[in-house]
Design an enzyme around this catalytic site. Structure first.
Site, PDB file in Angstrom:
ATOM      1  N   LYS A  53       0.837  -1.209   0.000  1.00  0.00           N
ATOM      2  CA  LYS A  53       0.000   0.000   0.000  1.00  0.00           C
ATOM      3  C   LYS A  53       0.869   1.255   0.000  1.00  0.00           C
ATOM      4  O   LYS A  53       0.596   2.216  -0.723  1.00  0.00           O
ATOM      5  CB  LYS A  53      -0.951  -0.022   1.209  1.00  0.00           C
ATOM      6  CG  LYS A  53      -2.050  -1.071   1.057  1.00  0.00           C
ATOM      7  CD  LYS A  53      -2.812  -1.333   2.339  1.00  0.00           C
ATOM      8  CE  LYS A  53      -3.756  -2.517   2.146  1.00  0.00           C
ATOM      9  NZ  LYS A  53      -4.433  -2.929   3.388  1.00  0.00           N
ATOM     10  N   GLN A  97      -4.463  -1.356   9.643  1.00  0.00           N
ATOM     11  CA  GLN A  97      -4.336  -2.698   9.064  1.00  0.00           C
ATOM     12  C   GLN A  97      -4.890  -3.744  10.029  1.00  0.00           C
ATOM     13  O   GLN A  97      -4.517  -3.781  11.199  1.00  0.00           O
ATOM     14  CB  GLN A  97      -2.858  -2.985   8.744  1.00  0.00           C
ATOM     15  CG  GLN A  97      -2.626  -4.289   8.023  1.00  0.00           C
ATOM     16  CD  GLN A  97      -3.271  -4.326   6.629  1.00  0.00           C
ATOM     17  OE1 GLN A  97      -3.142  -3.386   5.855  1.00  0.00           O
ATOM     18  NE2 GLN A  97      -3.965  -5.408   6.323  1.00  0.00           N
ATOM     19  N   ASP A 120     -11.058   2.743   3.883  1.00  0.00           N
ATOM     20  CA  ASP A 120     -11.245   1.289   3.787  1.00  0.00           C
ATOM     21  C   ASP A 120     -12.725   0.952   3.601  1.00  0.00           C
ATOM     22  O   ASP A 120     -13.064  -0.161   3.197  1.00  0.00           O
ATOM     23  CB  ASP A 120     -10.747   0.603   5.079  1.00  0.00           C
ATOM     24  CG  ASP A 120      -9.469  -0.198   4.834  1.00  0.00           C
ATOM     25  OD1 ASP A 120      -9.166  -0.493   3.660  1.00  0.00           O
ATOM     26  OD2 ASP A 120      -8.794  -0.539   5.825  1.00  0.00           O
TER      27      ASP A 120
END
Ligand code: NAP
Length: 290
Positions: A53, A97, A120
């Site tokens: 990412k 994460q 997200d």
């Protein structure tokens, strides 16, 4: 192999090239897009995902701010960090994460992220917006899957789509995105009776299970489009043990389907591309307001 290979890496590259232009425009106007990435602990897979990412941010012209924390970080300390990032105007997206260490409740952490930085798309607000058909951040993996399906040129209206898996992050939002595209959607899960009976009637199958070879050739209608979300390791004792594999028996299904995604090189790169898309979109929205 008779199926067309749906090249997720190539599509992701095209999407990111467009995003890089938009990110460049934002930077020129004094609003460079910024993504904060928080990693707690040292989970091996998470390290790889976070690295990918951050690299994608660099290549797209997004400023990434990576925070690594020890696995012993207190939940309250993580919530404080998120609160600070919520207030930071140079941050347009906040990604924590997952998975988090057992002493931290992911739901509380996700709820702490400001709705306008939830790139997200995991928050209850984003999920509600998707359910209601309102604009908002779409979860990156299912959104990427939809782009992959659309890239085949299929008209989803009235088609029968079967989603295998009902997680909040993949299966459920995938089903809603397909429904919004006017497909007729069936969602299967571990309690579904006779999975093959459902998948054999599907024009589109999205497999998001987490078990190698869940979808075999005998379960697929000739000409179907097959999207493989799975990221598994080939079990010990089998050919290619330890290698990355999806949920689909690729070799067999590729002889039956009209189009299929590979693993790796299918859904994975698209997940990252859609994260970049959400971040750039968030920065554009902010720039419009200032
Ligand atoms: P998850 O939360 O474990 O959900 C798995 C789903 O599969 C559950 O709904 C489960 O049903 C269902 N299931 C399990 N066994 C089944 C069976 N035999 N038949 C039918 N359904 C079954 O997993 P996830 O987070 O959605 O992820 C799924 C897979 O996608 C994993 O391999 C993950 O690593 C991968 N993934 C890849 C990406 C990417 O970017 N490529 C992103 C996210 C996830 P129940 O609800 O009844 O338990």
């Amino acid at each position: 192999m008779t199926a067309r290979l749906i090249d997720g890496a190539a599509l992701a590259g095209t999407i990111r090239a467009d995003l890089a232009i938009r990110a460049g425009r934002l930077a020129t106007a004094g609003h460079p897009p910024g993504l904060a990435v928080i990693l707690v602990g040292s989970d091996a897979a998470s390290q790889v995902y976070v690295r990918n990412k951050v690299k994608a941010c660099e290549e797209t012209g997004i400023r990434s701010m990576l925070e690594r924390h020890d696995a012993s970080l207190a939940e309250s300390a993580l919530l404080d960090r998120i609160e600070a990032l919520n207030r930071d105007p140079s941050v347009h997206g906040i990604l924590v994460q997952l998975p988090l260490p057992a002493h931290i409740a992911p739901a509380r952490v996700i709820a702490a992220i400001a709705a306008d930085k939830d790139v997200d798309g995991y928050s209850v607000e984003s999920a509600g917006r998707l359910l209601a058909g309102l604009p908002g951040f779409r979860p990156c993996t299912p959104w990427g899957c939809l782009k992959l399906i659309e890239s085949t040129g299929v008209d989803l209206r009235g088609k029968h789509a079967v989603v295998i898996g009902r997680s909040n992050t993949v299966g459920k939002p995938m089903a809603l995105l397909l429904l919004q595209a006017d497909a007729t959607v069936t969602v299967c899960h571990s309690r579904s009776h006779d999975l093959a009976e459902h998948t054999r009637r599907a024009d589109v199958v999205v497999a998001a299970v987490g078990r190698p070879r869940t979808l075999t050739a005998a379960m697929v209608k000739p000409g179907a489009i097959v999207i493989d979300v799975g990221m598994n390791r080939v079990p010990e004792g089998e050919p290619g043990a330890g290698k990355l594999c999806g949920d689909v028996d690729f070799d067999g299904v590729a002889e039956i389907a009209s189009a299929i995604t590979p693993v790796p090189g299918g859904v994975g790169p698209m997940t990252v591309a859609m994260l970049m898309a959400n971040t750039v979109e968030s920065a554009e929205r902010r720039a419009e307001q200032t």
